[in-house]
Every structure is written in C-alpha cells, then in structure tokens.
Design a protein around this motif. Sequence first.
Motif, short mmCIF file in Angstrom:
data_model
loop_
_atom_site.label_atom_id
_atom_site.label_comp_id
_atom_site.label_asym_id
_atom_site.label_seq_id
_atom_site.Cartn_x
_atom_site.Cartn_y
_atom_site.Cartn_z
N GLY A 175 0.79 -0.81 -0.16
CA GLY A 175 0.22 0.54 0.10
C GLY A 175 0.45 1.12 -0.26
O GLY A 175 0.27 2.39 -0.36
N LEU A 176 2.23 0.89 0.09
CA LEU A 176 2.84 2.69 0.10
C LEU A 176 4.15 2.33 -1.08
O LEU A 176 3.91 1.79 -1.86
CB LEU A 176 4.21 2.37 0.80
N THR A 177 4.01 3.82 -1.57
CA THR A 177 4.69 3.60 -3.02
C THR A 177 6.40 4.06 -3.05
O THR A 177 6.72 4.52 -1.76
CB THR A 177 4.84 5.58 -3.84
N TYR A 178 6.32 2.17 -3.31
CA TYR A 178 8.03 2.41 -3.31
C TYR A 178 9.07 3.02 -4.76
O TYR A 178 8.37 1.72 -5.63
CB TYR A 178 7.76 0.74 -3.06
N ALA A 179 9.46 4.03 -4.37
CA ALA A 179 9.92 4.17 -6.29
C ALA A 179 11.82 3.84 -6.02
O ALA A 179 11.98 4.42 -5.31
CB ALA A 179 9.88 5.46 -6.68
N ILE A 180 12.19 3.34 -6.67
CA ILE A 180 13.87 3.70 -7.19
C ILE A 180 13.38 5.15 -8.30
O ILE A 180 13.89 4.53 -9.65
CB ILE A 180 14.34 1.73 -7.53
N THR A 181 14.09 6.23 -8.14
CA THR A 181 14.24 6.44 -8.46
C THR A 181 16.00 7.38 -9.54
O THR A 181 15.89 7.74 -10.45
CB THR A 181 13.36 8.43 -8.37
N GLU A 182 16.15 7.13 -8.36
CA GLU A 182 17.86 7.30 -9.15
C GLU A 182 18.77 6.52 -8.75
O GLU A 182 19.51 6.44 -7.50
CB GLU A 182 18.80 8.82 -8.03
N LEU A 183 18.97 5.16 -9.31
CA LEU A 183 19.35 3.81 -9.20
C LEU A 183 21.18 4.06 -8.75
O LEU A 183 22.09 3.78 -7.80
CB LEU A 183 19.56 3.08 -10.18
N SER A 184 22.26 5.62 -9.47
CA SER A 184 23.28 5.71 -9.35
C SER A 184 23.01 6.06 -7.45
O SER A 184 24.64 6.16 -7.16
CB SER A 184 23.45 7.11 -10.32
N LEU A 185 22.18 6.34 -6.86
CA LEU A 185 22.36 6.76 -5.84
C LEU A 185 22.91 5.27 -4.68
O LEU A 185 23.53 5.46 -3.42
CB LEU A 185 21.40 7.98 -4.89
N ILE A 210 24.55 -6.12 -7.37
CA ILE A 210 24.50 -5.27 -8.38
C ILE A 210 25.12 -5.08 -9.07
O ILE A 210 25.76 -4.12 -8.34
CB ILE A 210 23.19 -4.36 -8.52
N SER A 211 26.15 -5.43 -10.10
CA SER A 211 26.78 -5.04 -10.52
C SER A 211 27.58 -4.12 -10.98
O SER A 211 26.56 -2.93 -11.21
CB SER A 211 27.31 -5.78 -12.14
N THR A 212 28.12 -2.68 -10.42
CA THR A 212 28.51 -1.65 -10.76
C THR A 212 28.34 -1.18 -12.32
O THR A 212 27.70 -0.27 -11.88
CB THR A 212 29.65 -1.43 -10.54
N ASN A 213 28.55 -2.13 -13.51
CA ASN A 213 27.65 -1.51 -14.37
C ASN A 213 26.33 -1.79 -14.98
O ASN A 213 26.17 -1.31 -16.38
CB ASN A 213 28.70 -2.50 -15.76
N TYR A 214 25.38 -2.06 -13.73
CA TYR A 214 23.97 -2.23 -14.29
C TYR A 214 23.57 -0.71 -15.60
O TYR A 214 23.14 -1.11 -16.14
CB TYR A 214 23.52 -2.39 -13.05
N LEU A 215 24.07 0.49 -14.07
CA LEU A 215 23.53 1.57 -14.82
C LEU A 215 24.40 1.95 -16.21
O LEU A 215 23.27 2.45 -17.51
CB LEU A 215 23.98 2.83 -13.62
N GLU A 216 25.18 1.71 -17.15
CA GLU A 216 26.08 1.74 -17.96
C GLU A 216 24.95 1.30 -18.98
O GLU A 216 24.17 1.97 -20.57
CB GLU A 216 26.84 1.41 -17.83
N VAL A 272 25.09 -8.96 -11.86
CA VAL A 272 25.33 -9.43 -10.84
C VAL A 272 26.22 -9.44 -10.29
O VAL A 272 27.33 -9.65 -10.88
CB VAL A 272 24.29 -10.72 -9.97
N THR A 273 26.99 -9.36 -8.61
CA THR A 273 28.07 -9.36 -8.94
C THR A 273 28.58 -10.95 -8.40
O THR A 273 27.52 -11.75 -8.38
CB THR A 273 28.04 -8.50 -7.51
N ASP A 274 29.52 -11.22 -7.73
CA ASP A 274 30.42 -12.39 -7.59
C ASP A 274 29.83 -13.31 -6.18
O ASP A 274 29.30 -14.51 -6.25
CB ASP A 274 31.51 -12.59 -7.65
N VAL A 275 29.45 -11.76 -5.40
CA VAL A 275 28.82 -12.17 -3.95
C VAL A 275 27.54 -12.41 -4.21
O VAL A 275 27.31 -13.74 -3.33
CB VAL A 275 29.25 -11.22 -3.26
N PHE A 276 26.83 -11.53 -5.24
CA PHE A 276 25.56 -12.47 -5.19
C PHE A 276 25.76 -13.48 -5.79
O PHE A 276 24.14 -14.29 -4.97
CB PHE A 276 24.62 -11.44 -6.46
N ALA A 277 26.35 -14.09 -7.20
CA ALA A 277 25.80 -15.41 -6.97
C ALA A 277 26.74 -17.16 -5.83
O ALA A 277 25.92 -18.02 -5.50
CB ALA A 277 27.30 -15.68 -8.28
N ASP A 278 27.83 -16.19 -5.40
CA ASP A 278 28.38 -17.11 -4.14
C ASP A 278 27.19 -17.07 -2.50
O ASP A 278 26.57 -18.31 -2.33
CB ASP A 278 29.19 -16.00 -3.82
#
Length: 304
Positions: A13-23, A118-124, A145-151
């Motif tokens: 019921g709450l608005t969940y927004a990811i508006t600036e992934l770079s942050l 999440i990989s730091t190259n994602y935004l690019e 995704v990062t190696d840590v995610f996979a592990d």
Amino acid sequence: MQSKKIVRDTISGLTYAITELSLFFTYSTGSGLWNAWDVSSIYLIKNTAFKYINYDHEHCKADMAMSLSLRNANINLYVSNERYYGHLINTDNFNVTLSRPDLYNFLQNPFDWIRKYISTNYLEQLQESYTALQPCQDVYLFQIVTDVFADDLLAVMENYCRRKYKSDLENFDARAIHMSQVDLETVWLRFLQHFVQPLQTKIFLGKRFGVPHTAAHFIVRYKTDEEHFVAPKHNSRVYSANIALNRVGVEYSGGGRYFIRYNCSVIDIEKGWMIMHPGRITHLYTDLPIVKGISYTAVSLIYP
C-alpha cells in the motif's frame, strides 16, 4: 545529479520508488542544504524552536503535525548532505538463522542490497548510448550481478540441500531448486522487475509486461556424470533470462546455448552475466553439454 525514473511499484500500500539507481552505487559529490516540507525519524532541532512544536492534529500523524507547526511558525526545515554520516537500516525482519540473510533483505534495505549484489556496470547498460552485446540474433548478454550475489545464492541452495535432504548441492537428487523452496520467491520477483525488466524494456522495443508474478525461476545444475543434454525446445514464456553463477574455465568447461534457427552458439558466459532471449517460436535452442565439472545457472522464464 540528473537521472531518469527507472521503476515504480506499490508494496504493502505504500509507493516504493527507485528513482535514482546511481545513488545505490555512489554518493553524490554535490553538497548543500535543501528546504524540506516534512522531516521524520531522525532530525536535529534548535532548542529555541521547541516552543512552536505541536504534535496534535486532527488529520496528521505526529511527525507531520510537528513539521506543519514549525512551518506555520515560519521556521524552515532542511535536509543536509554537507557531510556523510551513514544511513539507516531496517533490522525488523533480519533473520540471522538464514545462511545468507542479506540476500533476503532487498525490500527492507534496498540501498545496501543493491550496493552488495548488483554489478556496478548495470547503470551503464541502461544508457541509450550503450550497445548491448548480441552474440546471436536477438540474444543479449548483460553484466547484472556481483560475484557475491552468485556465491550467496549458491550458499542458500547448498544450505537447503543439507538441511532438508542431508545432501550437498553437487549430489542433490534433483537438478533444479526453485526460488520458492528457499523462500526467495518475493525477492526474486522484485529483482526481475527492478533489474531484469528495465534491460528487457530497452532491447525489446520498449515492451513492459508489469510485475512478473507468473514467472518460473529456479537454479539448475549441469554436470558431466548425469544427463546433461536438453532436446531442442522453445521456452513457452515470452523471454528467458539466465544468470551464470560460477566460473567457466575454472569450475567447469563446456556448456552454453545453441540456437538452431540461427546456427549460433553462446558459450563461455562469465559469472554474474545474464543471457536474455525471446521464447515461444523464434529461438529454438538446446543446451550444450558440460565437458568437465559442474555449472550452476539461475533461470527465469518470464511472461505477463
């Protein structure tokens, strides 16, 4: 810092927004003070302002009533990022009994989750100027995704096998474990929505399918001493997104996917990279055999 709104969804019921992934990947180098309409949770108040504060209001909660009373007294409220002090985390549902509790914490602490997984190259790869790798027709590769995610994901699966079946992941009787079996269903659907779907939106003519509630998602294992050949097939879903979870050339060799219609193979998919392609009628494929070792892949078959 300019950025485009990526996704918006409603959670509980709450608005969940990811508006600036770079942050989530780096803090802004800009600094200053910004006038705010309301403040909540943690704030500093000058002692001379206390006499103007009123927490009682017929229609507002206490924090909003406080902010309103200060505004009515012509006392400005400010947000400051002149200095980084850290950020708050939500520990209410942090379950220390899980093998990798951080992996389950996307909805509670998205900032930390994204920075870790999440990989730091994602935004690019979302930029209009970026040309996605396309080894076969309408088959794309993304570093997601990062190696840590996979592990961590494999550690969760390993723990599930040992706890429930007294077996390890390598020798588990079934080749696939579904996200629902390890209580990652909700997290995985949100991961697909917030990170896989924006990439799909970019490469497939801007088509969006909404929250993928009906997706099939699981971890699949291929190894040399068990049946590893998959007969040519079409995925019945609109598209599939498969993420490599261990290192080709180190932990296994061989594998990959052969697309029969285009006489084209995608091999040597790096850990943390995702292969995305359409399903249904155009991309008849077969999985190539593992020559040595074991490969693990996170498979998502997605449709509206």
